[in-house]
Enzyme design. Structure first.
Site, PDB file in Angstrom:
ATOM      1  N   HIS A  52       0.875  -1.176   0.000  1.00  0.00           N
ATOM      2  CA  HIS A  52       0.000   0.000   0.000  1.00  0.00           C
ATOM      3  C   HIS A  52       0.912   1.227   0.000  1.00  0.00           C
ATOM      4  O   HIS A  52       1.684   1.434   0.935  1.00  0.00           O
ATOM      5  CB  HIS A  52      -0.917   0.003   1.226  1.00  0.00           C
ATOM      6  CG  HIS A  52      -1.908  -1.118   1.201  1.00  0.00           C
ATOM      7  ND1 HIS A  52      -2.200  -1.893   2.294  1.00  0.00           N
ATOM      8  CD2 HIS A  52      -2.673  -1.591   0.181  1.00  0.00           C
ATOM      9  CE1 HIS A  52      -3.112  -2.800   1.952  1.00  0.00           C
ATOM     10  NE2 HIS A  52      -3.414  -2.639   0.682  1.00  0.00           N
ATOM     11  N   GLU A  55       1.617   3.876   2.964  1.00  0.00           N
ATOM     12  CA  GLU A  55       1.992   3.398   4.301  1.00  0.00           C
ATOM     13  C   GLU A  55       3.495   3.587   4.453  1.00  0.00           C
ATOM     14  O   GLU A  55       4.298   2.680   4.236  1.00  0.00           O
ATOM     15  CB  GLU A  55       1.516   1.957   4.483  1.00  0.00           C
ATOM     16  CG  GLU A  55      -0.010   1.922   4.388  1.00  0.00           C
ATOM     17  CD  GLU A  55      -0.626   0.543   4.454  1.00  0.00           C
ATOM     18  OE1 GLU A  55      -1.853   0.451   4.346  1.00  0.00           O
ATOM     19  OE2 GLU A  55       0.122  -0.444   4.608  1.00  0.00           O
ATOM     20  N   HIS A 149       3.123  -3.010   7.093  1.00  0.00           N
ATOM     21  CA  HIS A 149       2.037  -2.074   6.781  1.00  0.00           C
ATOM     22  C   HIS A 149       1.820  -1.108   7.940  1.00  0.00           C
ATOM     23  O   HIS A 149       2.287  -1.346   9.054  1.00  0.00           O
ATOM     24  CB  HIS A 149       0.713  -2.835   6.583  1.00  0.00           C
ATOM     25  CG  HIS A 149       0.670  -3.658   5.340  1.00  0.00           C
ATOM     26  ND1 HIS A 149      -0.088  -3.325   4.252  1.00  0.00           N
ATOM     27  CD2 HIS A 149       1.322  -4.806   5.011  1.00  0.00           C
ATOM     28  CE1 HIS A 149       0.079  -4.230   3.303  1.00  0.00           C
ATOM     29  NE2 HIS A 149       0.927  -5.144   3.730  1.00  0.00           N
ATOM     30  N   GLU A 213       0.994  -4.940  11.076  1.00  0.00           N
ATOM     31  CA  GLU A 213       0.377  -3.607  11.152  1.00  0.00           C
ATOM     32  C   GLU A 213       1.091  -2.869  12.276  1.00  0.00           C
ATOM     33  O   GLU A 213       0.970  -3.217  13.445  1.00  0.00           O
ATOM     34  CB  GLU A 213      -1.125  -3.722  11.437  1.00  0.00           C
ATOM     35  CG  GLU A 213      -1.922  -4.378  10.314  1.00  0.00           C
ATOM     36  CD  GLU A 213      -2.086  -3.486   9.076  1.00  0.00           C
ATOM     37  OE1 GLU A 213      -1.687  -2.302   9.123  1.00  0.00           O
ATOM     38  OE2 GLU A 213      -2.611  -3.987   8.062  1.00  0.00           O
TER      39      GLU A 213
HETATM   40 ZN   LIG Z   1      -1.529  -1.840   4.230  1.00  0.00          ZN
END
Ligand SMILES: [Zn+2]
Length: 326
Positions: A52, A55, A149, A213
């Site tokens: 992504h 990020e 991420h 995350e």
């Molecule tokens: Zn992500």
């Protein structure tokens, strides 16, 4: 990284370099760098970020690690494949440009228009990972993949890992130790096969893989990288060739999925507020959704919600309810 961004659309000719310590560095494509020591190693390590594009904190951390590898400030004791997933989205400071790349793996890119850049990129990244594992020396007995991420939604638990579903698998103690060392105290155990980058490497190549995350999304240059010291340190140790500890230094809480929330009709009503944080805990008996006669309430043990998103079409997933693995 500047090089990677500058060449997002250009064909990159593979280039090789040998550092003074004997480490071989190969730029395989825009944002794909393989680093191999000239000593015997036992681990193939894939470290990816920027799947992504907005990020940014993980991208900044990996940029610094790669810089230190190239300047020989960071020891290389294992073979490593560094991947910046989505250079176009990074350049545009967006999550993605056409398609959410982290839904395209485990072959799912084949269901999309392969003329799209991100679809093509997912297919290429799968091939780079496949070749990386296939070209291992015989001394290698371990495969790890950490896909880094940051999240848009806030979380009651600042950092968490998602452990992809592979039939019959349990989270090993030494990976719990890696997570604890990275200041990650929470793991979500998936309950079905997925199409994320980490699902791909674990399902197809038996890697110990995680989606990590690590905090909240911020623009480039606005991250407080001190909040990421744990993962930075843990990755650098692994790259240097330090073995993982056998036991975690602090406990890691594992959550299992107890209910997959699905939007079942146009009358379906959701009782979780739009701004609910990930891992918000609900007491037994709390109403979560209702559709006419049917409803879901929290069971006998408290449950936590993750990834709530009721604005999906009928038939699609609107979130997951979790409980602590006993
Ligand atoms: Zn992500």
């Amino acid at each position: 990284m500047e090089h990677c961004l500058a060449t997002a659309d250009a064909e990159v000719n593979a280039s090789f370099e040998i550092l003074s310590a004997g480490t071989e560095v190969a730029l395989l494509d825009s944002g794909v760098l393989r680093v191999e020591p000239n000593t015997a190693c036992d681990t193939s390590l894939v470290i990816s970020c920027g799947v992504h594009g907005n990020e940014t904190a993980p991208i900044e951390i990996i940029r610094d690690i790669v810089r230190d590898v190239l300047e020989e400030e960071q020891k290389v004791g294992q073979r490593v494949l560094f991947i910046l997933g989505n250079p176009w989205a990074m350049q545009a400071a967006k999550r993605f440009t056409d398609v959410n790349m982290n839904r395209l793996f485990a072959g799912d890119w084949q269901n999309y228009d392969t003329a799209l850049k991100e679809v093509k990129r997912a297919a290429k990244l799968e091939a780079f990972v496949a070749n990386f594992y296939a070209s291992e020396p015989v001394t290698v007995t371990r495969r790890y993949h950490y896909d880094l991420h940051t999240a848009i939604r806030g979380s009651q638990r600042e950092r968490f890992a998602v452990y992809p579903f592979v039939p019959g698998r349990a989270l090993p103690k030494n990976q719990q130790a890696f997570l604890a060392r990275s200041d990650i105290d929470t793991v979500l155990l998936q309950n079905e096969e997925g199409n994320t980058f980490s699902s791909f490497s674990s399902l197809k190549y038996g890697a110990e893989s995680f989606t990590l995350e690590l905090g909240q999304v911020k623009p480039f240059g606005e991250n407080d990288l001190k909040r990421y010291n744990g993962i930075d340190y843990a990755l650098r140790e692994l790259i240097a060739g330090e073995p993982l500890p056998a036991e975690p230094k602090q406990p890691v809480t594992q959550f299992e999925v107890c209910h997959s929330i699905e939007v079942t009709s146009d009358q379906w009503e959701f009782y979780v507020p739009d701004d609910a944080l990930n891992f918000t805990e609900y007491e037994p008996g709390t109403l979560i959704w209702r559709d006419g006669e049917r409803e879901y309430r929290v069971g006998e043990q408290p449950e936590s919600i993750v990834f709530p998103n009721p604005k999906v079409p009928v038939g699609q997933r609107a979130g997951l309810m979790l409980r602590v693995l006993s």
